[in-house]
Design a protein around this motif. Structure first.
Motif, PDB file in Angstrom:
ATOM      1  N   GLN A  89       0.831  -1.214   0.000  1.00 54.99           N
ATOM      2  CA  GLN A  89       0.000   0.000   0.000  1.00 54.99           C
ATOM      3  C   GLN A  89       0.859   1.256   0.000  1.00 54.99           C
ATOM      4  O   GLN A  89       0.593   2.201  -0.751  1.00 54.99           O
ATOM      5  N   SER A 120      -9.745   1.380  -4.369  1.00 60.01           N
ATOM      6  CA  SER A 120     -10.336   1.761  -3.090  1.00 60.01           C
ATOM      7  C   SER A 120     -11.365   0.717  -2.644  1.00 60.01           C
ATOM      8  O   SER A 120     -11.388   0.295  -1.473  1.00 60.01           O
ATOM      9  N   THR A 121     -12.197   0.288  -3.571  1.00 60.66           N
ATOM     10  CA  THR A 121     -13.199  -0.738  -3.270  1.00 60.66           C
ATOM     11  C   THR A 121     -12.532  -2.059  -2.909  1.00 60.66           C
ATOM     12  O   THR A 121     -12.944  -2.732  -1.954  1.00 60.66           O
ATOM     13  N   LEU A 138      -9.564  -2.565  -1.640  1.00 58.77           N
ATOM     14  CA  LEU A 138      -8.958  -2.464  -0.317  1.00 58.77           C
ATOM     15  C   LEU A 138     -10.028  -2.550   0.774  1.00 58.77           C
ATOM     16  O   LEU A 138      -9.914  -3.341   1.716  1.00 58.77           O
ATOM     17  N   ARG A 139     -11.054  -1.749   0.627  1.00 52.99           N
ATOM     18  CA  ARG A 139     -12.102  -1.677   1.649  1.00 52.99           C
ATOM     19  C   ARG A 139     -12.854  -2.996   1.803  1.00 52.99           C
ATOM     20  O   ARG A 139     -13.098  -3.458   2.916  1.00 52.99           O
ATOM     21  N   ASP A 140     -13.228  -3.606   0.674  1.00 60.18           N
ATOM     22  CA  ASP A 140     -14.105  -4.782   0.716  1.00 60.18           C
ATOM     23  C   ASP A 140     -13.378  -6.119   0.603  1.00 60.18           C
ATOM     24  O   ASP A 140     -14.024  -7.161   0.724  1.00 60.18           O
ATOM     25  N   LEU A 178      -8.155  -5.363   2.888  1.00 60.64           N
ATOM     26  CA  LEU A 178      -7.981  -4.960   4.293  1.00 60.64           C
ATOM     27  C   LEU A 178      -8.683  -5.903   5.269  1.00 60.64           C
ATOM     28  O   LEU A 178      -8.065  -6.319   6.270  1.00 60.64           O
TER      29      LEU A 178
END
Length: 185
Positions: free
Chosen positions: A68, A99-100, A102-104, A107
């Motif tokens: 990251q 972004s999606t 990483l978030r969903d 991460l």
């Protein structure tokens, strides 16, 4: 006078090469590095789930954090280059899909792996991470292809300008020789 005739085309050629390097070659390297970091982070996390050894979880999560940081730094440099309108759109699509992902996907997967919750992590590998991977890979692959296509166009334009300079120089030389009463034959 000869410096004036040959200097301008040479300066244009140098500028074209600098532009080709700065706006196409460097971004190719940057995009490839982003692609590599993403791939390695995904692979490392998936391997950690597969082997399900508690000692591997924190290492895999740390690999994602390192990826990251590298991606953020390299992407910032990439975005500072001269982007075509199409390239800017693809870059925006990549940013949104990353972004999606990483978030969903990445991460939550990394958190579960770091805590040794491999049963909780497994569905991310076969579900969201797999599905979201394609969403991230597509605009990144298109950005790489676009770099090559635009570089080819810029190279062709530079070659055409170089040929035009040669024709102009030959015509100028012929005119000078004719003016001096000499001929090429």
């Amino acid at each position: 006078t000869s410096n004036t005739c040959t200097g301008r085309p040479a300066r244009r050629s140098d500028a074209a090469m600098r532009t080709l390097y700065a706006d196409r070659v460097l971004p190719l390297r940057q995009l490839s590095q982003v692609q590599y970091e993403l791939s390695e982070a995904r692979r490392t996390l998936a391997e950690a789930v597969l082997v399900a050894k508690p000692a591997e979880g924190p290492k895999a999560a740390a690999r994602l954090q390192a990826a990251q940081a590298t991606i953020e730094r390299v992407w910032k440099d990439y975005r500072a280059t001269q982007l075509t309108p199409e390239e800017a759109e693809l870059a925006k699509a990549f940013e949104q899909s990353l972004s999606t992902m990483l978030r969903d996907g990445l991460l939550p997967l990394a958190a579960a792996v770091a805590e040794g919750r491999f049963d909780d992590a497994r569905p991310y590998v076969t579900g969201p991470l797999h599905d979201l991977g394609g969403l991230v890979d597509k605009p990144l692959a298109e950005l790489l292809e676009l770099q090559v296509a635009v570089a080819a166009q810029e190279h062709a334009a530079a070659q055409a300008a170089g040929r035009q300079s040669q024709v102009t120089m030959a015509a100028l030389l012929a005119a000078v020789l004719a003016g001096a009463g000499l001929t090429l034959w």
